[in-house]
Design a protein around this motif. Sequence first.
Motif, PDB file in Angstrom:
ATOM      1  N   GLY A 220      38.344  33.065  41.291  1.00 32.04           N
ATOM      2  CA  GLY A 220      39.155  33.377  42.463  1.00 32.04           C
ATOM      3  C   GLY A 220      40.636  33.425  42.111  1.00 32.04           C
ATOM      4  N   LYS A 221      41.404  34.123  42.974  1.00 30.33           N
ATOM      5  CA  LYS A 221      42.831  34.320  42.713  1.00 30.33           C
ATOM      6  C   LYS A 221      43.601  33.002  42.694  1.00 30.33           C
ATOM      7  CE  LYS A 221      43.079  38.946  44.738  1.00 30.33           C
ATOM      8  NZ  LYS A 221      43.722  39.812  45.762  1.00 30.33           N
ATOM      9  N   GLU A 222      43.221  32.066  43.577  1.00 29.27           N
ATOM     10  CA  GLU A 222      43.971  30.813  43.673  1.00 29.27           C
ATOM     11  C   GLU A 222      43.885  30.011  42.382  1.00 29.27           C
ATOM     12  OE1 GLU A 222      41.753  31.840  45.786  1.00 29.27           O
ATOM     13  OE2 GLU A 222      42.941  32.372  47.564  1.00 29.27           O
ATOM     14  N   ARG A 223      42.716  30.021  41.729  1.00 31.02           N
ATOM     15  CA  ARG A 223      42.563  29.244  40.493  1.00 31.02           C
ATOM     16  C   ARG A 223      43.332  29.876  39.334  1.00 31.02           C
ATOM     17  NH1 ARG A 223      38.787  25.279  41.164  1.00 31.02           N
ATOM     18  NH2 ARG A 223      39.954  24.410  39.424  1.00 31.02           N
TER      19      ARG A 223
ATOM     20  N   ARG B  96      44.165  28.794  25.996  1.00 28.06           N
ATOM     21  CA  ARG B  96      43.081  29.116  25.065  1.00 28.06           C
ATOM     22  C   ARG B  96      41.743  28.556  25.549  1.00 28.06           C
ATOM     23  NH1 ARG B  96      43.121  29.619  18.648  1.00 28.06           N
ATOM     24  NH2 ARG B  96      44.196  31.463  19.405  1.00 28.06           N
ATOM     25  N   ASP B  97      41.751  27.364  26.166  1.00 26.65           N
ATOM     26  CA  ASP B  97      40.496  26.786  26.653  1.00 26.65           C
ATOM     27  C   ASP B  97      39.838  27.693  27.684  1.00 26.65           C
ATOM     28  OD1 ASP B  97      40.654  24.103  25.291  1.00 26.65           O
ATOM     29  OD2 ASP B  97      42.515  24.041  26.423  1.00 26.65           O
ATOM     30  N   TYR B  98      40.640  28.254  28.575  1.00 20.47           N
ATOM     31  CA  TYR B  98      40.095  29.111  29.628  1.00 20.47           C
ATOM     32  C   TYR B  98      39.719  30.489  29.082  1.00 20.47           C
ATOM     33  CZ  TYR B  98      42.018  25.454  32.552  1.00 20.47           C
ATOM     34  OH  TYR B  98      42.295  24.248  33.121  1.00 20.47           O
ATOM     35  N   ILE B  99      40.493  30.989  28.129  1.00 20.11           N
ATOM     36  CA  ILE B  99      40.165  32.284  27.526  1.00 20.11           C
ATOM     37  C   ILE B  99      38.831  32.203  26.782  1.00 20.11           C
ATOM     38  CG2 ILE B  99      40.869  33.937  25.761  1.00 20.11           C
ATOM     39  CD1 ILE B  99      43.778  33.301  26.507  1.00 20.11           C
ATOM     40  N   GLU B 100      38.658  31.161  25.964  1.00 22.58           N
ATOM     41  CA  GLU B 100      37.415  31.023  25.198  1.00 22.58           C
ATOM     42  C   GLU B 100      36.209  30.869  26.122  1.00 22.58           C
ATOM     43  OE1 GLU B 100      38.133  27.691  22.717  1.00 22.58           O
ATOM     44  OE2 GLU B 100      39.140  28.859  21.135  1.00 22.58           O
ATOM     45  N   THR B 101      36.345  30.090  27.194  1.00 21.77           N
ATOM     46  CA  THR B 101      35.226  29.883  28.114  1.00 21.77           C
ATOM     47  C   THR B 101      34.860  31.178  28.832  1.00 21.77           C
ATOM     48  OG1 THR B 101      35.855  27.577  28.431  1.00 21.77           O
ATOM     49  CG2 THR B 101      34.436  28.562  30.103  1.00 21.77           C
ATOM     50  N   THR B 102      35.882  31.927  29.281  1.00 20.50           N
ATOM     51  CA  THR B 102      35.614  33.189  29.978  1.00 20.50           C
ATOM     52  C   THR B 102      34.946  34.197  29.042  1.00 20.50           C
ATOM     53  OG1 THR B 102      37.566  32.788  31.351  1.00 20.50           O
ATOM     54  CG2 THR B 102      36.665  35.016  31.355  1.00 20.50           C
ATOM     55  N   TRP B 103      35.409  34.273  27.801  1.00 19.02           N
ATOM     56  CA  TRP B 103      34.789  35.187  26.825  1.00 19.02           C
ATOM     57  C   TRP B 103      33.355  34.764  26.523  1.00 19.02           C
ATOM     58  CZ3 TRP B 103      36.115  39.834  25.499  1.00 19.02           C
ATOM     59  CH2 TRP B 103      35.635  40.410  24.331  1.00 19.02           C
ATOM     60  N   PHE B 104      33.119  33.458  26.507  1.00 18.29           N
ATOM     61  CA  PHE B 104      31.783  32.899  26.299  1.00 18.29           C
ATOM     62  C   PHE B 104      30.847  33.279  27.445  1.00 18.29           C
ATOM     63  CE2 PHE B 104      29.124  29.079  27.266  1.00 18.29           C
ATOM     64  CZ  PHE B 104      28.239  29.174  26.192  1.00 18.29           C
ATOM     65  N   ILE B 105      31.346  33.195  28.678  1.00 21.54           N
ATOM     66  CA  ILE B 105      30.536  33.575  29.838  1.00 21.54           C
ATOM     67  C   ILE B 105      30.249  35.076  29.826  1.00 21.54           C
ATOM     68  CG2 ILE B 105      30.548  33.731  32.353  1.00 21.54           C
ATOM     69  CD1 ILE B 105      32.148  31.128  32.380  1.00 21.54           C
TER      70      ILE B 105
END
Length: 592
Positions: free
Chosen positions: A352-355, A313-322
């Motif tokens: 990137g794919k690795e992250r 959820r932390d990464y989803i919210e940040t990506t949607w924010f960006i």
Amino acid sequence: YSHYEQQVWLDEDAPKSIATRRALEEVYRPILRTSLTTAIGFGSFALSPIAPVQAFGIWTAVGVIYCLIFSLTAVPALLVLLQPRPRVQPRKQRGGLVQLSAAAILKARWLILGGLAAAIVAAPFGVRQVVVQDSWIAGFAPDSAFATATRAYNDNFFGAHLLLVTVEETPLTTGGQLPASKIADREFRLPGDVIEGATELPIAEAAAALVGCWVQISRDPPSETESYNEWSSWIEAVRVQRGADGTSTVVVSTPQRQGSPRFLLRLRDDETVAWKIWSEGIATPSQEAHIARLQAMIESRTDCRVGGVLGPRDYIETTWFIKHRLDADQRKVPERPFDLRGIWPLYERIRGKERVRELVSRDRLRVLVTVFLKDANYVDTGRLLDALAAYEREELAGTRLQLGYAGDVAVSQSLIDAIVRTQSRSLLLSLLGICLVSMLFLRSFWWGLLCTLPSAMGVLAIFAAMGWGQVPLGVATSMFAGVLLGVGVDFAIHLLSAYRASLAAGLDVRSAWLASFTRVVPAITTNALSVGLGFGVLVVSRVPANAVLGGLIVVGVFACWCGTVLGLPALAAVFGGGRRRDAGEAKRPAHA
């Protein structure tokens, strides 16, 4: 060497080779027995599933066998070649002191046995208080640079130890053929038995699990005259209808914005189309919500040393924010599966794919929740894992989500548990093996039991001392049992071998014990002191685990010495052990 000195004192004019031969005749049997029982004690570590512990047990046993060969070959040869002069000590004074001690022990045999019985009865109350506890940080001195740096890191960050909780979804894929007449503009009707069989859940739970999954309607085979042969959307709602005949129908509804499959594909009621429903793990809103609630539960367990949690959820919210140009109101999880499905490709373009592989598998069915722990230890981590198991059992039932564990904390937890548990199990097997070998060599159940008793008492005393002293049982402290069994049994074997030889020489029980004490107890005491001091130097170690291990070995060796020197004579005197002559021992008079 102690027996060699006694032979020289008996006949100072005889050649040293004669003294060496006589000493070797007296001790080669007990040396052989003690070496094999010591090898069994250390060999118990070979039962551990941990490869380094296995190697420790096996190669220590090999080293013991090497010492056996060296003691029976090189040491006698060196005695003959070097002819060392015995210590200047009047044998009568020395023997008189030891004999007085032996006489006092025999006289107070009932008092000694009463004290030992009381200790044995009280010991379980201490053993019950022993707990398994360990941590890697606790193995360092509190004022060491590493421990100080770790505390500083924990104060400024989430925590230095990582527990990776893997959340894996069992994929849901089902499909079949459906008459076009069952398809309306925004919903279509599916047979209930198909849905129920796809998830192996009751029909109501199976239907609810479809919400957020993807659905596809297509012609099979494709039509060459129609513009569209395939339509897809996500499932917005599901309800179950019961027929009068007892059959169930699952009514699947799709959102209006995705259009109508009947209109787009221009379906006729006499047509048959193919349908397919599948899930995409973390790209399904309902599954993402389950994982978010799991993350929140973990964050609340600060009593288990949880310092922080990072989840999908932390990464989803940040990506949607960006994506929404840093709009603070858009720091959230998108509600539509279509938008949620596109988050991870967007995150991949950004980082990137690795992250992405650090967080989510390619099929979106496996994700990682990273738990940061401060000063992780076995007990607190165990409570956290128990809480996670209960949450999975109670909250994730029917969601097709399963939890797994990885990371340094999970490895440490499994390692500590494997070492401690296997050492506890191998302790009983080792005791049994030593007892059987002693019975085999001595050809007597009674003698074999007496040989094992002091070692068993020593182990019991250490466990009781650990319980009363609140010393936890960990990786380092669990090693004491094998060490003590291998070392402590030597005392009893040497004393009982000398006692049996005295009986075989025609002495009565009292005289045999007095003679045995004179011949063996000084050497046993020297052995106990050397072993105790050898391990005792660990007490001054700045590594707490080493200091505790050294202290436990000292306590155990002292308990074995007391059990041998005090307990064995009292037991034999009270119960009459050894009154029968043992034809297996040498019939020649003892050199005492």
